[in-house]
Design a protein around this motif. Structure first.
Motif, short mmCIF file in Angstrom:
data_model
loop_
_atom_site.label_atom_id
_atom_site.label_comp_id
_atom_site.label_asym_id
_atom_site.label_seq_id
_atom_site.Cartn_x
_atom_site.Cartn_y
_atom_site.Cartn_z
N UNK A 67 1.09 -0.76 0.07
CA UNK A 67 -0.18 -0.15 -0.10
C UNK A 67 0.10 1.12 0.02
N UNK A 68 2.36 1.67 -0.28
CA UNK A 68 2.87 2.20 0.11
C UNK A 68 3.50 2.88 1.07
N UNK A 69 3.91 2.21 1.82
CA UNK A 69 4.04 2.71 2.97
C UNK A 69 5.63 3.18 3.40
N UNK A 70 5.94 4.23 3.40
CA UNK A 70 7.22 4.45 3.34
C UNK A 70 7.57 5.10 5.22
N UNK A 71 7.13 4.59 6.25
CA UNK A 71 7.21 5.19 7.53
C UNK A 71 8.98 4.33 7.82
N UNK A 117 4.46 0.45 14.71
CA UNK A 117 3.47 0.48 15.73
C UNK A 117 2.58 0.11 14.56
N UNK A 118 2.28 0.58 13.26
CA UNK A 118 1.48 0.04 12.10
C UNK A 118 1.54 -1.59 11.75
N UNK A 119 2.20 -2.33 11.76
CA UNK A 119 2.92 -3.68 11.52
C UNK A 119 1.77 -4.72 12.41
N UNK A 120 2.79 -3.75 14.01
CA UNK A 120 1.78 -4.46 15.51
C UNK A 120 0.34 -4.32 15.21
N UNK A 175 -5.35 -7.15 14.30
CA UNK A 175 -6.44 -7.15 13.26
C UNK A 175 -6.57 -8.72 12.82
N UNK A 176 -4.97 -7.73 11.53
CA UNK A 176 -5.17 -10.05 10.81
C UNK A 176 -5.16 -11.57 11.65
N UNK A 177 -4.83 -11.19 12.86
CA UNK A 177 -4.63 -12.44 13.72
C UNK A 177 -6.38 -12.75 14.19
#
Length: 228
Positions: A130-134, A141-144, A149-151
């Motif tokens: 989705x183009x995350x550049x952080x 924090x985005x991935x955590x 959510x996904x789990x």
């Protein structure tokens, strides 16, 4: 050649997973069905069926990324893009029982780090596509957050018997709404002048945290390295 053998073993093991799980018995049956000697199968997959379960998950991630790259997301809000990515990841599953058995496998105490890594990798694949550049604390924090959510979505989806998965669709939307509400609260706290004595120093400290180098590392928790 190695990858071809591994994929052939994966194709061969799936019919057995529904009955035997991702187990040594299923792995041996897969080798026989694929016409691969057990010695070659072990050289290809040192952990046996575990390596094939990991490959099955990784193939799903790759299929999701390919579908995301082909999708027209231009008119979607960002939250809808994330929800769409999760739906595409579920749609990439061609054997729900294999996922159910994989969830059982990776819930075992000694396999939990591997399972957590796979979910993290899925979240990372979504953000990257989705183009995350952080490149700071937000990378983590985005991935955590998305991993959580996904789990939760996968566990709900495994028990969903609603028509066309409508209950899972609604569940995904609720979880994304929860994340958006959290982000609003976080922004409000960070922008509150009364809290600056606390958030200021904390923000500067968090600013020192950087995203990992994109070169793959072999010493991260949950990562297993073939000793050979």
């Amino acid at each position: 050649m190695h990858d071809d053998v591994k994929q052939n073993l994966l194709d061969a093991i799936l019919p057995h997973v529904a009955f035997d799980g991702w187990s040594p018995d299923a792995f041996r049956a897969a080798a026989t069905d694929a016409g691969v000697t057990h010695e070659t199968a072990r050289l290809t997959c040192p952990r046996g069926a575990v390596d094939l379960a990991v490959l099955y998950h990784q193939n799903g991630d790759a299929a999701m990324v390919a579908a995301l790259n082909d999708a027209d997301l231009s008119d979607m809000r960002f939250r809808d893009k994330v929800a769409h990515a999760i739906r595409l990841r579920l749609a990439a599953v061609d054997d729900k029982e294999a996922v159910r058995r994989g969830t059982t496998l990776f819930a075992l105490p000694h396999m939990a780090p591997e399972g957590s890594k796979l979910i993290w990798d899925t979240a990372d694949a979504i953000w990257t596509a989705l183009g995350d550049t952080s490149d700071d604390i937000n990378w983590y924090t985005k991935r955590a957050t998305l991993s959580g959510v996904y789990g939760a979505v996968v566990l709900y989806w495994l028990g969903d018997d609603s028509l066309d998965g409508q209950a899972t669709d609604a569940f995904i939307d609720r979880r994304i709404d929860n994340v958006m509400q959290f982000e609003k609260v976080k922004a409000g706290v960070n922008n509150n002048p009364l809290l600056k004595p606390i958030t200021g120093p904390l923000g500067r400290m968090m600013g020192m945290i950087k995203a990992p180098n994109q070169t793959p590392r072999d010493d991260l928790p949950g990562r297993w390295v073939d000793p050979t």
